[in-house]
Design an enzyme around this catalytic site. Structure first.
Site, PDB file in Angstrom:
ATOM      1  N   TYR A 193       0.822  -1.211   0.000  1.00  0.00           N
ATOM      2  CA  TYR A 193       0.000   0.000   0.000  1.00  0.00           C
ATOM      3  C   TYR A 193       0.856   1.259   0.000  1.00  0.00           C
ATOM      4  O   TYR A 193       0.643   2.168  -0.810  1.00  0.00           O
ATOM      5  CB  TYR A 193      -0.926  -0.003   1.219  1.00  0.00           C
ATOM      6  N   LYS A 197       1.097   3.841  -3.115  1.00  0.00           N
ATOM      7  CA  LYS A 197       0.577   5.194  -2.922  1.00  0.00           C
ATOM      8  C   LYS A 197       1.658   6.234  -3.198  1.00  0.00           C
ATOM      9  O   LYS A 197       1.371   7.332  -3.703  1.00  0.00           O
ATOM     10  CB  LYS A 197       0.018   5.351  -1.506  1.00  0.00           C
TER      11      LYS A 197
END
Length: 301
Positions: A193, A197
């Protein structure tokens, strides 16, 4: 927000921070142009759902709601129409990680709407938290990159031409990013993640470099620490008490930014936080420009 000093520095960039939309960010106080059209990808629940409600309150003429799950979108569409009975709502299924699906959504908006003022990309994937690369399932990391990074590229690839071609359009590309892209350590430093991101935020910076001279304003917007369905399902128990920011805050900031996009080109290509006081952020304009702040950089001295 965490023990990582880089995230702490982001969190404290402005003195005043908000958990709920302050009065001056009330979307109902904004009047968007009569033909204003917005497409929200990832609008079925949580933050994306409330982004739709914010644009409805601001008087958008048309909202295209999209996500992988049509059933939830129909519920959101009905709520949007109750908020603003004059609005036209379109519901279109789209998995942002698949090029053909994003292309089909862009073609729909082009043929059915004829214009697009703002694209809000809220679709995201976190997956179970794994703190070391020898843990978890590689498929979780693959999915994070497919949705968060590749999905941002695909949205830009297929929608930027329409944003730029729309007569008198606002020309806004808003990606709901995350300061998690700055994380390297701590209880929520989920490798897939956080790195995907970071890639998303860098893609927004590249969008600015490539299209700012044509009027496109590209912003990565951290929505705050919100207890969404995705967050509750993937956040370690120890961090759940910190998910205290209001789900409507991000949508209020999206509308506020939208109203003045062409006056804030200097924010384009940067990561900002919905929790920051926007008036204090605006007051930092010269500092941000002079230092080229709120971007990723390799520190060399």
């Amino acid at each position: 927000m965490s023990g990582d000093p880089r995230v702490l520095a982001v969190d404290q960039f402005v003195q005043t921070r908000h958990q709920y939309p302050p009065a001056y960010l009330d979307p109902a106080s904004v009047r968007l142009p009569a033909s204003f059209t917005v497409c929200i990808i990832g609008a079925s629940t949580g933050i994306g759902e409330h982004i739709a409600y914010a644009y409805a309150r601001a008087g958008a003429a048309r909202i295209i709601l999209s996500s992988r799950t049509i059933g939830d979108l129909q519920v959101v569409a009905e709520a949007v129409e109750k908020i603003n009975p004059a609005i036209q709502v379109d519901v279109v299924e789209c998995d942002v990680s698949h090029a053909a699906a994003v292309e089909a959504l862009a073609s729909y908006v082009t043929s059915k709407c004829g214009r697009l003022d703002v694209l809000v990309l809220n679709a995201g994937y976190a997956g179970p938290v794994t703190l070391k690369m020898d843990q978890g399932n590689p498929d979780w990391v693959q999915r994070a990159f497919d949705v968060n990074a590749l999905g941002t590229y695909l949205a830009a690839h297929y929608f930027v031409p329409l944003l730029l071609a729309s007569p008198n359009g606002a020309k806004g590309f808003i990606a709901v990013g995350s300061v998690a892209g700055c994380l390297r350590r701590g209880p929520i430093a989920n490798t897939g993640y956080t790195v995907s991101k970071m890639a998303q935020i860098r893609l927004v910076e590249c969008l600015h470099e490539q299209f700012a001279d044509e009027g496109l304003v590209s912003i990565a917007l951290h929505p705050g620490a919100v207890k969404t369905r995705m967050a509750e399902g993937n956040t370690p128990e120890v961090f759940l008490p910190y998910l205290t920011d209001d789900v409507a805050l991000c949508g209020a900031v999206c509308v506020w930014l939208t109203k003045q996009l062409q006056d804030i080109m200097w924010l384009s290509g940067r990561l900002i936080c919905a929790t920051w006081d926007m008036e204090e952020l605006m007051a930092k304009k010269d500092k941000i420009i002079d230092g080229d702040l709120l971007k990723f950089a390799l520190v060399t001295e």
